[in-house]
Design an enzyme around this catalytic site. Structure first.
Site, PDB file in Angstrom:
ATOM      1  N   HIS A 103      18.373 -30.691  64.727  1.00  0.00           N
ATOM      2  CA  HIS A 103      18.782 -31.077  66.079  1.00  0.00           C
ATOM      3  C   HIS A 103      19.857 -30.148  66.646  1.00  0.00           C
ATOM      4  CE1 HIS A 103      22.006 -33.453  63.947  1.00  0.00           C
ATOM      5  NE2 HIS A 103      22.698 -33.104  65.013  1.00  0.00           N
ATOM      6  N   ASP A 133      15.312 -33.178  59.586  1.00  0.00           N
ATOM      7  CA  ASP A 133      16.479 -32.708  60.333  1.00  0.00           C
ATOM      8  C   ASP A 133      17.180 -31.566  59.603  1.00  0.00           C
ATOM      9  OD1 ASP A 133      18.129 -32.621  62.539  1.00  0.00           O
ATOM     10  OD2 ASP A 133      19.556 -34.081  61.752  1.00  0.00           O
ATOM     11  N   SER A 209      27.587 -31.954  62.572  1.00  0.00           N
ATOM     12  CA  SER A 209      26.180 -31.861  62.177  1.00  0.00           C
ATOM     13  C   SER A 209      25.874 -30.489  61.587  1.00  0.00           C
ATOM     14  CB  SER A 209      25.276 -32.105  63.388  1.00  0.00           C
ATOM     15  OG  SER A 209      25.420 -33.406  63.878  1.00  0.00           O
TER      16      SER A 209
END
Length: 461
Positions: A103, A133, A209
């Site tokens: 992402h 992911d 992230s």
């Protein structure tokens, strides 16, 4: 095969898969230093990632309207807009292999990676996978990079100290501390019903992230991916993708794959509940009760049938489908895995050879021609590969709609719909769709399955 592959990875990264013993501080000076030695070792290999992508945005006066926005979803002009994303990544090899989240970089057209010492590199995506992911990047013209070693995440224990390193909110590289709060987290509570995660209370915030979750020795144990929060900030429940899966991604990227090849199970089931234990001959509510097995599945080839219970994969307990898929993904394509099956109270260990979902029969994807009454509909013949990609039922047959096109969308078709019959004739292949839609007549009748619901669409031509 998989053991040789992982051993090669270990040599490449210069790490040990088995965690070294944790050292107890020997003096007051060492205690006062806290995590300083660990951070000094790990931080240089954690990078900031700035990514851009160009997206098409439709400007519609009905946007946000609860009634008309779906009816007029194609109304209005489109324009291009640049979207920016900020995240983190971890360097895993001295030639510039970097792991991050899908992402963050998965759809990016321009990626800039900034090291802790402010060196900057452009990067290209080698391999990415939205479901896991994860994304693997290659830094351009990189050599002699600082790296983090991979620890086997299966050696983790709840309660171990953990550090999260990343770039939260774009403020710069930040280190937060906590413990490993849980292992083998899966299900909808994690925000990813098909994922398998390490849980930590080390604060993770937007921008973290793709950053590193490291142990007290400075070895990478996971890639930070998401938080469980009502406010958007860290509430002490963060999730990281285990390093064992990261190793498989790197191996496939090194082998030249651009899409992650996930072993196909071809099996569905449900967790064993307490009310099932006695009837299934189990010692406790553990395992996955098999409800359906595709005839081409490796499980079917090994003799697994509906009513069996899968309790372990490669010696690790499984209690849900994500657990099993994760264990198979770690074993890798072409590898063998040991599956413990319980049938009528009798336990047996079966050996499976793992592979991708087969393209049998060929999907033969095609777009209906202008000769048909519904041109521009893209369809594929359903096979195991299509079932896996579209997450269809194992019993699905016929043809699936890949893209409805302008006419099909107006008729009510959606991507993922299954065409069962056209004008009362069964649809078995994409060639059937072209032929049946090319026939004349005053009416067109489509038998469509969407999920578990079947409906009939009828039009006057």
């Amino acid at each position: 095969m998989i053991h040789r592959l992982l051993f090669a990875l270990i040599l490449t990264f210069g790490t040990s898969v088995v965690a070294s013993e944790m050292r107890v501080p020997q003096s007051q000076a060492e205690i006062s230093m806290g995590f300083v030695p660990v951070v000094k070792e790990a931080a240089p290999a954690v990078v900031n990632i700035y990514a851009k992508r160009v997206v098409n945005v439709r400007s519609s006066p009905f946007r946000g309207d609860p009634f008309f926005q779906d009816m007029f979803r194609d109304f209005g002009s489109t324009r291009q807009r640049v979207q920016n994303s900020l995240g983190s990544g971890v360097i895993l090899s001295d030639d510039g292999i970097v792991v991050s989240n899908y992402h963050v970089v998965g759809m990016a057209t321009d990626i800039r990676v900034v090291l802790n010492d402010r060196r900057e590199y452009s990067a290209q995506v080698l391999l990415s996978d939205q479901e896991s992911d994860l994304a693997i990047l290659q830094l351009d013209n990189a050599s002699g990079m600082p790296t983090l070693g991979l620890r086997d995440s299966d050696t983790l224990q709840v309660g171990e100290l953990a550090l999260a390193i990343g770039n939260p909110f774009g403020v710069g590289q930040t280190v937060t501390s906590g413990i490993v709060s849980g292992l083998a987290r899966s299900g909808t509570a994690t925000g990813n019903a098909r994922g398998y995660f390490i849980q930590t209370d080390a604060p993770i915030n937007p921008g973290n992230s793709g950053g590193a979750l490291v142990d007290i020795n400075g070895d990478l144990i996971g890639i930070n991916t998401r938080i469980l929060s009502r406010s958007g900030g860290s509430n002490g429940i963060g999730f990281a993708i285990p390093s064992a899966l990261v190793a498989q991604f790197v191996a496939q990227a090194r082998a030249g794959h651009s899409v992650f090849q996930r072993p196909w199970a071809g099996l569905s089931g449900q967790p064993v509940g307490a009310d099932m234990v006695e009837a299934l001959g189990l010692n406790g509510p553990n395992g996955l009760l098999v409800s359906d097995v595709h005839v081409q599945s490796p499980f079917a080839g090994a003799g697994v049938a509906p009513g069996d219970v899968i309790t372990h994969v490669d010696g690790h307990p499984v209690n849900a489908a994500p657990d099993m898929i994760y264990r198979m993904s770690v074993a890798g394509i072409g590898g063998e895995t040991q599956v413990t099956r319980v049938r009528q109270g009798e336990e047996e260990v079966l050996t499976l050879t793992l592979g991708v979902a087969p393209e049998d029969p060929p999907r033969d994807t095609r777009e209906t021609s202008d000769r048909t009454v519904m041109p521009g509909v893209t369809v594929s013949t359903i096979n195991p590969a299509v079932i896996a990609e579209r997450n269809l039922s194992l019993t699905a047959q016929g043809v699936v709609v890949e893209a409805p096109g302008r006419v099909g969308q107006r008729a009510g078709l959606r991507p993922g719909d299954i065409l069962r019959e056209i004008n009362g004739e069964p649809v078995r292949s994409t060639a059937d769709v072209e032929a049946l839609l090319s026939q004349g007549g005053r009416w067109l009748t489509l038998d469509v399955q969407r999920g578990v619901k079947r409906s009939t669409l009828r039009f006057r031509l």
